[in-house]
Write an enzyme that holds these catalytic residues in place. Structure first.
Site, PDB file in Angstrom:
ATOM      1  N   TRP A 189       0.864  -1.175   0.000  1.00  0.00           N
ATOM      2  CA  TRP A 189       0.000   0.000   0.000  1.00  0.00           C
ATOM      3  C   TRP A 189       0.903   1.229   0.000  1.00  0.00           C
ATOM      4  O   TRP A 189       1.892   1.272   0.739  1.00  0.00           O
ATOM      5  CB  TRP A 189      -0.903   0.053   1.243  1.00  0.00           C
ATOM      6  CG  TRP A 189      -1.624   1.368   1.306  1.00  0.00           C
ATOM      7  CD1 TRP A 189      -2.678   1.760   0.533  1.00  0.00           C
ATOM      8  CD2 TRP A 189      -1.290   2.505   2.117  1.00  0.00           C
ATOM      9  NE1 TRP A 189      -3.018   3.057   0.818  1.00  0.00           N
ATOM     10  CE2 TRP A 189      -2.197   3.538   1.773  1.00  0.00           C
ATOM     11  CE3 TRP A 189      -0.317   2.741   3.095  1.00  0.00           C
ATOM     12  CZ2 TRP A 189      -2.150   4.800   2.390  1.00  0.00           C
ATOM     13  CZ3 TRP A 189      -0.264   3.996   3.704  1.00  0.00           C
ATOM     14  CH2 TRP A 189      -1.189   5.013   3.350  1.00  0.00           C
ATOM     15  N   GLU A 230      -3.048  -2.913  -2.436  1.00  0.00           N
ATOM     16  CA  GLU A 230      -4.179  -2.328  -1.693  1.00  0.00           C
ATOM     17  C   GLU A 230      -4.562  -0.961  -2.237  1.00  0.00           C
ATOM     18  O   GLU A 230      -3.768  -0.027  -2.239  1.00  0.00           O
ATOM     19  CB  GLU A 230      -3.804  -2.199  -0.207  1.00  0.00           C
ATOM     20  CG  GLU A 230      -4.926  -1.634   0.659  1.00  0.00           C
ATOM     21  CD  GLU A 230      -4.546  -1.517   2.134  1.00  0.00           C
ATOM     22  OE1 GLU A 230      -3.352  -1.742   2.462  1.00  0.00           O
ATOM     23  OE2 GLU A 230      -5.423  -1.183   2.944  1.00  0.00           O
ATOM     24  N   LYS A 232      -7.113   2.532  -2.440  1.00  0.00           N
ATOM     25  CA  LYS A 232      -7.706   3.453  -1.466  1.00  0.00           C
ATOM     26  C   LYS A 232      -8.445   4.564  -2.190  1.00  0.00           C
ATOM     27  O   LYS A 232      -8.077   4.947  -3.301  1.00  0.00           O
ATOM     28  CB  LYS A 232      -6.590   4.031  -0.595  1.00  0.00           C
ATOM     29  CG  LYS A 232      -7.091   4.831   0.586  1.00  0.00           C
ATOM     30  CD  LYS A 232      -5.991   5.042   1.624  1.00  0.00           C
ATOM     31  CE  LYS A 232      -6.533   5.873   2.765  1.00  0.00           C
ATOM     32  NZ  LYS A 232      -5.625   5.909   3.900  1.00  0.00           N
ATOM     33  N   ASP A 263      -9.677  -3.105   1.792  1.00  0.00           N
ATOM     34  CA  ASP A 263      -9.721  -2.561   3.158  1.00  0.00           C
ATOM     35  C   ASP A 263     -11.101  -1.951   3.361  1.00  0.00           C
ATOM     36  O   ASP A 263     -11.559  -1.146   2.534  1.00  0.00           O
ATOM     37  CB  ASP A 263      -8.611  -1.505   3.304  1.00  0.00           C
ATOM     38  CG  ASP A 263      -8.529  -0.905   4.705  1.00  0.00           C
ATOM     39  OD1 ASP A 263      -9.573  -0.453   5.219  1.00  0.00           O
ATOM     40  OD2 ASP A 263      -7.426  -0.874   5.271  1.00  0.00           O
ATOM     41  N   HIS A 266     -11.626   1.816   2.748  1.00  0.00           N
ATOM     42  CA  HIS A 266     -11.049   2.454   1.568  1.00  0.00           C
ATOM     43  C   HIS A 266     -12.011   2.679   0.414  1.00  0.00           C
ATOM     44  O   HIS A 266     -11.611   2.774  -0.740  1.00  0.00           O
ATOM     45  CB  HIS A 266      -9.845   1.642   1.085  1.00  0.00           C
ATOM     46  CG  HIS A 266      -8.665   1.769   1.987  1.00  0.00           C
ATOM     47  ND1 HIS A 266      -7.402   1.385   1.641  1.00  0.00           N
ATOM     48  CD2 HIS A 266      -8.563   2.261   3.244  1.00  0.00           C
ATOM     49  CE1 HIS A 266      -6.571   1.616   2.638  1.00  0.00           C
ATOM     50  NE2 HIS A 266      -7.257   2.141   3.629  1.00  0.00           N
ATOM     51  N   HIS A 290      -8.475  -6.308   4.637  1.00  0.00           N
ATOM     52  CA  HIS A 290      -8.091  -5.507   5.788  1.00  0.00           C
ATOM     53  C   HIS A 290      -9.402  -5.152   6.471  1.00  0.00           C
ATOM     54  O   HIS A 290     -10.044  -4.161   6.101  1.00  0.00           O
ATOM     55  CB  HIS A 290      -7.357  -4.236   5.362  1.00  0.00           C
ATOM     56  CG  HIS A 290      -5.883  -4.421   5.242  1.00  0.00           C
ATOM     57  ND1 HIS A 290      -5.018  -3.375   5.089  1.00  0.00           N
ATOM     58  CD2 HIS A 290      -5.119  -5.532   5.298  1.00  0.00           C
ATOM     59  CE1 HIS A 290      -3.772  -3.854   5.020  1.00  0.00           C
ATOM     60  NE2 HIS A 290      -3.819  -5.151   5.146  1.00  0.00           N
ATOM     61  N   ASP A 298     -11.893   6.846   6.674  1.00  0.00           N
ATOM     62  CA  ASP A 298     -11.070   5.662   6.932  1.00  0.00           C
ATOM     63  C   ASP A 298     -10.429   5.797   8.319  1.00  0.00           C
ATOM     64  O   ASP A 298      -9.219   5.908   8.456  1.00  0.00           O
ATOM     65  CB  ASP A 298      -9.995   5.598   5.831  1.00  0.00           C
ATOM     66  CG  ASP A 298      -9.072   4.414   5.984  1.00  0.00           C
ATOM     67  OD1 ASP A 298      -9.521   3.385   6.509  1.00  0.00           O
ATOM     68  OD2 ASP A 298      -7.901   4.519   5.568  1.00  0.00           O
ATOM     69  N   ASP A 300     -10.183   3.769  10.852  1.00  0.00           N
ATOM     70  CA  ASP A 300      -9.529   2.606  11.436  1.00  0.00           C
ATOM     71  C   ASP A 300      -9.941   2.342  12.880  1.00  0.00           C
ATOM     72  O   ASP A 300      -9.110   2.018  13.726  1.00  0.00           O
ATOM     73  CB  ASP A 300      -8.001   2.723  11.308  1.00  0.00           C
ATOM     74  CG  ASP A 300      -7.551   2.581   9.856  1.00  0.00           C
ATOM     75  OD1 ASP A 300      -7.680   1.487   9.311  1.00  0.00           O
ATOM     76  OD2 ASP A 300      -7.100   3.589   9.269  1.00  0.00           O
ATOM     77  N   ASP A 330      -7.066  -4.316  10.030  1.00  0.00           N
ATOM     78  CA  ASP A 330      -6.353  -3.044   9.942  1.00  0.00           C
ATOM     79  C   ASP A 330      -7.108  -1.986  10.732  1.00  0.00           C
ATOM     80  O   ASP A 330      -7.949  -1.278  10.191  1.00  0.00           O
ATOM     81  CB  ASP A 330      -6.188  -2.624   8.470  1.00  0.00           C
ATOM     82  CG  ASP A 330      -5.208  -1.476   8.329  1.00  0.00           C
ATOM     83  OD1 ASP A 330      -4.576  -1.111   9.341  1.00  0.00           O
ATOM     84  OD2 ASP A 330      -5.067  -0.934   7.212  1.00  0.00           O
TER      85      ASP A 330
HETATM   86  C1  RNT Z   1      -3.713   2.773   4.881  1.00  0.00           C
HETATM   87  C2  RNT Z   1      -3.830   1.325   4.609  1.00  0.00           C
HETATM   88  C3  RNT Z   1      -2.693   0.470   5.095  1.00  0.00           C
HETATM   89  C4  RNT Z   1      -2.198   0.841   6.486  1.00  0.00           C
HETATM   90  C5  RNT Z   1      -1.289  -0.178   7.129  1.00  0.00           C
HETATM   91  C6  RNT Z   1      -0.599   0.364   8.319  1.00  0.00           C
HETATM   92  O1  RNT Z   1      -4.846   3.463   4.618  1.00  0.00           O
HETATM   93  O2  RNT Z   1      -5.038   0.843   5.108  1.00  0.00           O
HETATM   94  O3  RNT Z   1      -3.041  -0.863   5.008  1.00  0.00           O
HETATM   95  O4  RNT Z   1      -3.264   1.061   7.350  1.00  0.00           O
HETATM   96  O5  RNT Z   1      -0.430  -0.683   6.199  1.00  0.00           O
HETATM   97 ZN    ZN Z   2      -5.348  -1.278   5.063  1.00  0.00          ZN
END
Ligand code: RNT
Ligand code: ZN
Length: 422
Positions: A189, A230, A232, A263, A266, A290, A298, A300, A330
């Site tokens: 990513w 990955e 986004k 993810d 994302h 993720h 996003d 998290d 994630d």
């Molecule tokens: C960032 C991505 C990525 C990170 C990690 C730490 O938006 O989701 O995967 O969160 O690699």
């Molecule tokens: Zn991620």
């Protein structure tokens, strides 16, 4: 009644309740062995890493908030936290490392210099625990990422630095997979993007394509290494354009036989990641997840057992996609006990898979094919109220981990005895 008897008796009742719906709970408990979640090491230290003693997440459009005491500040502390987390989770897990978490022995080792030797102690650690490892290049929190572009940078010096980093990460990943006898999933990513409307979107994407071809080009056996990319939608400070968008990476993955990483944070918030799985798997061999919880963006947040996660798990279980979907997490929350956050989030993901397995899918598909949509809806609602918790508790009991609220007390104790003393 003692706790064990209570859990066993509740399970027997739940078993009968589910059997009436055509679900074999014993098979579900046994089937949970197939669900291996890769623990993202970065929940223990707010994505800091061990490159310098006071390393912190910087840039990259991602952010951790909160300063709850007890953050892991060294390899030893992180490993202690991981062992605590593992002791509170039923089933088998993997560990997902980022390149910044090497065992650098106090030396400054730049990203384009890392080698297998910096990760050998992790490989040994995983081997002792019978765990597989997954890996990630770290293309953020570094002066070479300050421009906002890494692999897609127009500056060859910057771009080549990151290409070298990713190449080294793949060599390390392949060695991890080789030594541990289970393929290492390496997820790339990059934060690359633009705060305001750019002119040359195409230029950056063409550069990224070539850079990936170079960085991911060396062949390794699939038994050792699986590459994932990955996508986004946007990051903080890169709101107008992300080079590695979903269209870009889905195309790249299909064309180059790579896995696509989805993810949960994302995409546009009304998009459903669960819905994407059966589309992607028509065209790629593997999907990496993720699992996260976006709130408004996003963010998290710690994963909870919500509808998004439940659909993701259901789509995988319903279609027997477990062998082709690598399950990663994630999230990073520094505002609450990090170990507690880790356990709650991982258990929630596991629970989503267990709930998915407790569905009489064949019967529901039959109703659907007969056009009996009221019945389909009614059964889905009914399933929400069945004694899922009793099956979960029994699964924990079978795995010798705290079945009920006992894990909360254990984490409180760990906070008092370990985390608050850091
Ligand atoms: C960032 C991505 C990525 C990170 C990690 C730490 O938006 O989701 O995967 O969160 O690699
Ligand atoms: Zn991620």
């Amino acid at each position: 009644m003692d706790k064990k008897t209570m859990i066993e008796q509740a399970y027997e009742l739940a078993k009968a309740q589910y059997a009436a719906l055509g679900v074999d709970t014993d098979a579900v408990v046994a089937g949970m062995d197939e669900v291996q979640i890769s623990l993202h090491c970065w929940q223990t230290d707010d994505v800091g890493g061990f490159e310098t003693p006071d390393a912190e997440l910087g840039g990259g459009g991602i952010q951790v908030t909160g300063n709850h005491p007890g953050k892991a500040k060294s390899l030893e502390q992180m490993r202690a936290d991981l062992d605590k987390v593992l002791s509170l989770l039923p089933g088998k897990q993997r560990l997902n490392l980022h390149a910044i978490y090497g065992d650098f022995g106090g030396e400054v080792v730049d990203r384009d210099q890392i080698e297998v030797k910096h990760f050998q102690s992790w490989i040994d650690w995983a081997k002792e625990r019978g765990m597989g490892l997954d890996f990630n290049p770290t293309c953020f929190s570094h002066p070479m990422a300050d421009s906002g572009f890494t692999l897609s940078s127009k500056d060859p010096k910057v771009r080549n630095f990151w290409i070298e980093h990713v190449k080294r990460c793949r060599a390390i990943s392949a060695e991890m997979g080789k030594q541990l006898g289970t393929p290492c999933v390496m997820n790339t990513w990059i934060p690359d993007g633009s705060k305001d409307e750019p002119i040359d979107r195409n230029g950056h994407r063409a550069i990224l394509k070539d850079a990936l071809d170079e960085a991911l080009g060396t062949p390794y056996p699939k038994e050792h290494l699986i590459d994932a990319v990955e996508s986004k939608l946007f990051g903080i400070g890169a709101e107008a354009m992300t080079v590695g968008s979903h269209d870009f990476y889905l195309g790249y993955a299909i064309k180059n036989n790579k896995a696509i990483c989805l993810d949960s944070g994302h995409f546009h918030l009304t998009e459903s990641v669960g819905d994407k799985i059966s589309s992607c798997l028509q065209f790629v061999d593997d999907v990496l997840l993720h699992i996260s919880r976006p709130i408004r963006w996003d963010s998290d947040h710690v994963v909870t057992l919500n509808d998004e996660v439940r659909l993701i798990a259901s789509e995988i279980v319903r279609n027997n996609y477990l062998p082709r979907v690598k399950i990663g997490l994630d999230f990073f929350d520094g505002s609450i006990n990090r170990v507690g956050a880790y356990v709650v989030g991982t258990r929630a993901a596991q629970q989503a898979f267990m709930q998915a397995m407790l569905e009489p899918t064949k019967n529901l598909v039959k109703l659907e094919e007969e056009g009996k949509y009221f019945e389909r809806l009614a059964y889905l609602e009914l399933l929400k109220t069945r004694a899922f918790g009793a099956v979960w508790d029994y699964y924990c009991l079978q795995n010798n981990v705290p079945a009920d609220e006992a894990f909360i007390t254990e984490i409180q104790q760990y906070e008092n005895e370990v985390l608050l003393k850091r």
